[in-house]
Motif scaffolding. Structure first.
Motif, short mmCIF file in Angstrom:
data_model
loop_
_atom_site.label_atom_id
_atom_site.label_comp_id
_atom_site.label_asym_id
_atom_site.label_seq_id
_atom_site.Cartn_x
_atom_site.Cartn_y
_atom_site.Cartn_z
N UNK A 1 0.81 -1.22 0.00
CA UNK A 1 0.00 0.00 0.00
C UNK A 1 0.84 1.27 0.00
N UNK A 2 2.08 1.17 0.49
CA UNK A 2 2.92 2.36 0.64
C UNK A 2 2.09 3.46 1.29
N UNK A 3 1.96 4.63 0.63
CA UNK A 3 1.10 5.67 1.21
C UNK A 3 -0.19 5.85 0.42
N UNK A 4 -0.58 4.81 -0.32
CA UNK A 4 -1.85 4.91 -1.05
C UNK A 4 -3.02 4.77 -0.08
N UNK A 5 -4.16 5.26 -0.52
CA UNK A 5 -5.27 5.47 0.41
C UNK A 5 -6.11 4.22 0.66
N UNK A 6 -6.19 3.33 -0.32
CA UNK A 6 -7.18 2.26 -0.29
C UNK A 6 -8.56 2.83 0.05
N UNK A 7 -8.94 3.87 -0.63
CA UNK A 7 -10.27 4.44 -0.41
C UNK A 7 -11.19 4.19 -1.60
N UNK A 8 -10.61 3.76 -2.74
CA UNK A 8 -11.44 3.66 -3.96
C UNK A 8 -12.62 2.70 -3.83
N UNK A 9 -12.50 1.54 -3.15
CA UNK A 9 -13.70 0.70 -3.03
C UNK A 9 -14.83 1.43 -2.29
N UNK A 10 -14.45 2.18 -1.26
CA UNK A 10 -15.47 2.86 -0.44
C UNK A 10 -16.07 4.04 -1.20
N UNK A 11 -15.19 4.77 -1.85
CA UNK A 11 -15.63 5.94 -2.62
C UNK A 11 -16.56 5.50 -3.76
N UNK A 12 -16.15 4.47 -4.49
CA UNK A 12 -16.94 4.04 -5.64
C UNK A 12 -18.26 3.39 -5.24
N UNK A 13 -18.34 2.86 -4.03
CA UNK A 13 -19.60 2.27 -3.57
C UNK A 13 -20.54 3.33 -3.02
N UNK A 14 -20.03 4.52 -2.76
CA UNK A 14 -20.88 5.60 -2.24
C UNK A 14 -20.76 5.80 -0.74
N UNK A 15 -19.82 5.09 -0.10
CA UNK A 15 -19.68 5.23 1.36
C UNK A 15 -18.93 6.51 1.73
N UNK A 16 -18.20 7.07 0.76
CA UNK A 16 -17.51 8.35 0.98
C UNK A 16 -17.87 9.29 -0.16
N UNK A 17 -17.67 10.58 0.09
CA UNK A 17 -18.03 11.59 -0.91
C UNK A 17 -16.74 12.23 -1.47
#
Ligand code: FAD
Ligand code: SF4
Length: 508
Positions: A258-274
């Motif tokens: 992961x280094x400093x990547x966010x791993x936020x894309x699954x959440x963002x793309x599902x609509x859990x984040x804006x």
């Protein structure tokens, strides 16, 4: 009479346009786990579990907020196993004639909904920062569409990282500072992990029994599956990884996926984040002096720039976009993509972490699996289905422009101005993979020569007509032409030998 309010697995946002248009006291929310979607491609088990768990939790949240929710589980006896089927079933039971929906993120579902014998009111998906109209207005009349210029528009529109009319720090883009290799760092945190709760446990059992043969490891399952957890993951990223995001953005390191990547894309793309909220929160870290500008600008550009840009392209280019094949590449996807084994350590590392976590970061997708496929002339449609299947964040609107456009140049240069190809030298510079590889990255020909070195020239040579005139590629062709003819012939013959081995089902 009640209307049906359709909510898809990537529309798990309380502020969704279909929900805003609905009447909580009267209308019926319809959500369904169906095989038509779950097996459209052979999704990674972690992706399936994430989607079903997040859907179940979102449905419970809506019910708690007073909505009437008709939720179909995958193994419910009456399940018709398709979205149109479930809408028709619920409509018959409810006596409903009208469906409220937010525009789906793939052309296939858009067509399926418009074919329904029910009145459909399809609303724009306004969880994005740019509307279709805004993107199309920006694109209209331009000879070429470059993300960088669109991104500047979005900066101006949102005011993100702006000081008056000018970009913060005086430059729009700090990418030049974000191309460093990374050193191991035991203090990097990686993304926040969550223990499976009862809902997740139940879904894990379901996925284990129904999708046992799909590529990918289900357990240990550690993803966030609701908005509160996704928020915690975001807060964790902002404090632990964002400050170093820029420095390691393009780097690859064994044992630190992961280094400093966010791993936020699954959440963002599902609509859990804006997306806009994420960008504003990242900006606040810069304004408070907790994260440097190169990191924050680089991160915001991914979401405000790339993510919005590729969505604009997907919808602008229409339903035929996923099948484009400008370079007429037709080689079948080799088994190594499904874990069939390879001696290329870089690819083996990317595939192993894809199998374990349904995740690889951008440079691994672009410069390892994507680069290899492009050099080897793999059918872009087959590769697109692979990316769509194996990554937890993959939905057509975002995966297709990244694969067909950015990575494979199969759209003839709409997303990318030149193909993302490289020899082994780039991979060696940006990673530590070559040190433990059976191939030798410095070797250009002969036994043990890095396959990227051979295939790179094979690609350039076979597509000379298309690329030699590209001003950014001219110097590369001049290097090729300066090589002695017998050396060029050796490289091409050895590359062809490698491709023949692939075609014969052998490993490389
Ligand atoms: P970070 O590096 O931390 O970036 C932050 C955020 O920026 C991401 O969460 C993502 O939402 C956004 N972002 C970054 N790059 C892109 C991009 N090129 N396009 C759109 N959004 C971007 N991303 C997907 O979300 N879904 C996909 O199906 C997908 N398929 C891809 C296929 C290929 C061949 C390539 C080259 C890239 C693909 N990407 C896809 C883009 C990118 O690789 C992922 O968004 C990123 O790796 C997600 O991990 P992260 O959250 O750790 O990202
Ligand atoms: Fe990959 Fe070539 Fe390096 Fe091996 S030597 S890790 S195949 S780039």
């Amino acid at each position: 009479v009640a209307r049906l309010v359709l909510i898809l697995g990537d529309q798990l946002s309380p502020g969704l346009s279909a929900l805003r248009a609905a009447d909580r006291a009267r209308d019926l929310v319809v959500m369904a786990e169906v095989m038509a979607e779950a097996s459209h491609v052979r999704h990674h088990p972690k992706k399936l579990a994430f989607t079903f768990a997040a859907m179940r939790k979102f449905a419970a949240r809506l019910a708690a907020a007073g909505w009437r929710v008709a939720y179909t589980r995958l193994d419910d006896p009456g399940n018709t196993q398709s979205i149109p089927g479930e809408l028709l079933r619920r409509a018959a039971a409810e006596g409903a004639h009208q469906v409220l929906a937010t525009e789906p993120g793939d052309w296939r579902l858009i067509a399926a909904l418009s074919d329904l014998p029910l009145a459909l009111r399809q609303l724009p998906d306004d969880r994005f920062i740019a509307s279709h109209a805004e993107f199309d207005a920006w694109a209209a009349g331009r000879k070429s569409l470059r993300m960088e210029y669109f991104y500047r528009e979005m900066r101006r529109k949102t005011g993100l990282l702006m000081e008056g009319g000018a970009p913060a720090g005086g430059k729009w883009n700090y990418d030049a500072e974000n191309r460093k290799p990374a050193a191991p760092d035991l203090f990097r945190h990686g993304p926040l992990r969550f223990d499976p709760d009862d809902i997740v446990q139940e879904v894990l059992t379901l996925v284990e029994t129904r999708f046992a043969d799909n590529f990918g490891q289900l357990r240990p399952f550690w993803f966030a599956t609701d908005a509160d957890q996704a928020e915690a993951a975001l807060a964790h990223f902002l404090t632990t990884a964002l400050p170093g995001f820029g420095d390691t953005q393009d780097a690859m390191l064994t044992g630190d996926r992961f280094l400093n990547h966010a791993f936020l894309s699954p959440y963002l793309n599902a609509g859990l984040l804006d997306p806009l909220d994420i960008c504003r929160r990242a900006e606040a870290e810069y304004r408070a002096g907790r994260a440097p500008l190169n990191a924050v600008e680089g991160f915001i550009r991914q979401i405000l720039g790339w993510r919005e840009f590729v969505r604009g392209i997907y919808f602008r280019e229409g339903p035929g976009y996923p099948t484009r094949n400008a370079l007429t590449h037709t080689r079948p996807l080799p088994p190594l993509y499904w874990g069939g084994g390879t001696q290329m350590n870089c690819i083996a590392q990317a595939i192993a972490q894809t199998r374990e976590d349904a995740y690889a970061h951008h440079i691994q997708r672009l410069m390892l699996t994507g680069n290899f496929a492009l050099l080897a002339g793999i059918d872009p449609g087959a590769l697109h289905e692979w990316y769509l299947a194996v990554y937890a964040d993959a939905h057509e609107w975002v995966e297709v422009p990244n694969t067909i456009g950015m990575s494979q140049f199969a759209d003839g240069g709409i997303v990318a101005s030149k193909p993302y190809v490289s020899s082994g030298a780039y991979i060696d510079r940006m990673s530590d993979y070559c040190r433990s590889c059976q191939y030798d990255v410095r070797q250009k020909t002969g036994k043990g020569a890095c396959p990227f070195n051979l295939l790179y020239w094979h690609f350039l040579d076979r597509h000379r007509d298309r690329f030699a005139a590209n001003p950014r590629m001219g110097p590369i062709y001049r290097n090729w032409d300066r090589m002695p003819p017998d050396r060029r012939a050796t490289i091409l013959a050895e590359a062809q030998g490698l491709l023949d081995r692939l075609d014969a089902g052998g490993t490389v």
